[in-house]
Design a protein around this motif. Sequence first.
Motif, mmCIF file in Angstrom:
data_model
loop_
_atom_site.group_PDB
_atom_site.id
_atom_site.type_symbol
_atom_site.label_atom_id
_atom_site.label_comp_id
_atom_site.label_asym_id
_atom_site.label_seq_id
_atom_site.Cartn_x
_atom_site.Cartn_y
_atom_site.Cartn_z
ATOM 1 N N ASP A 135 -7.524 10.492 2.904
ATOM 2 C CA ASP A 135 -8.165 10.423 1.484
ATOM 3 C C ASP A 135 -9.254 11.188 1.143
ATOM 4 O O ASP A 135 -10.208 11.878 1.995
ATOM 5 C CB ASP A 135 -8.970 9.082 1.490
ATOM 6 N N GLU A 174 -5.092 10.720 -2.123
ATOM 7 C CA GLU A 174 -4.699 10.444 -0.953
ATOM 8 C C GLU A 174 -3.148 11.069 -0.545
ATOM 9 O O GLU A 174 -2.470 11.162 -1.284
ATOM 10 C CB GLU A 174 -4.464 8.808 -0.928
ATOM 11 N N GLY A 229 0.721 -1.148 0.082
ATOM 12 C CA GLY A 229 0.084 0.093 0.104
ATOM 13 C C GLY A 229 0.721 1.311 -0.126
ATOM 14 O O GLY A 229 2.210 1.269 0.019
ATOM 15 N N ILE A 230 -0.009 2.472 -0.373
ATOM 16 C CA ILE A 230 0.744 3.783 0.005
ATOM 17 C C ILE A 230 1.183 3.856 1.359
ATOM 18 O O ILE A 230 2.305 4.384 1.757
ATOM 19 C CB ILE A 230 -0.241 4.984 -0.585
ATOM 20 N N CYS A 231 0.482 3.399 2.406
ATOM 21 C CA CYS A 231 0.515 3.325 3.731
ATOM 22 C C CYS A 231 2.142 2.804 4.115
ATOM 23 O O CYS A 231 2.887 3.302 4.809
ATOM 24 C CB CYS A 231 -0.281 2.890 4.811
ATOM 25 N N ARG A 250 0.463 0.373 -6.075
ATOM 26 C CA ARG A 250 0.453 0.070 -4.726
ATOM 27 C C ARG A 250 -0.752 0.272 -4.072
ATOM 28 O O ARG A 250 -0.978 -0.116 -2.717
ATOM 29 C CB ARG A 250 1.780 1.033 -4.191
HETATM 30 N N1 SME Z 1 -5.043 3.571 0.485
HETATM 31 C C1 SME Z 1 -4.119 2.954 1.853
HETATM 32 C C2 SME Z 1 -5.056 1.958 2.949
HETATM 33 C C3 SME Z 1 -5.477 2.531 3.703
HETATM 34 S S1 SME Z 1 -7.002 3.441 3.558
HETATM 35 O O1 SME Z 1 -6.853 4.201 2.625
HETATM 36 C C4 SME Z 1 -8.020 4.080 4.624
HETATM 37 C C5 SME Z 1 -2.875 2.478 0.941
HETATM 38 O O2 SME Z 1 -3.077 2.234 -0.161
HETATM 39 O O3 SME Z 1 -2.007 2.112 1.977
#
Ligand code: SME
Length: 198
Positions: free
Chosen positions: A167, A149, A116-118, A138
Amino acid sequence: MRKTLSYVFMMLAVMFVAAPVYAQGGATAGTNWVAITSGFAMAIASAVCGLGQAKATAASAEALMKDITTLLHNKLTKYNWVGFYMLEKEGDHDMLVLGPFKGTMTPHTRIPLNQGICGAAASSGMTIVINDVASDPRYLACSLETKSEIVVPIFVHGKIVGELDVDSHFLAAFGPTDRKLCEHAAAVFGKFLESHTA
Ligand code: SME
């Protein structure tokens, strides 16, 4: 007469727009707010003031995270989901674990650092802004409505401990001023943790 009027307008602008924004600069060393105008500026100024107050009065880290998510979600109407992910040990791995949030429930309550982006923001220690989540492989979808985001790492004594994730239902919702606000919010929380933990 015209000159007097323009002085009055200038003073009003300084009092109601510039001053509240600049006045909070001390809360985060290095925050260099740019002059901004319009209702968006009022929302930002009000959010910055609220962050300062929240930090001063919060009874716990959990309470401050709740205050920050509520404040950003309420003041900035394009911030449709605002939440914290904090790092926790899971065996010998670090895991991002969902903390307080405002917005719809997300299926991503635990995110490994390689997802993820996180995960990318936590493993790089850098703020990540995605203008169009559909264009980033990702991206882990939290809601079908999300279009853009921002993820900002939170540091305590220079070490990453978590992140603030926001977001929006709008494409490219996070410009330079939004980035400064979100980084300021993350820094306010990091400073709180520094002064409230051993
Ligand atoms: N979009 C995030 C995951 C968390 S949700 O947006 C709350 C990501 O790509 O890591």
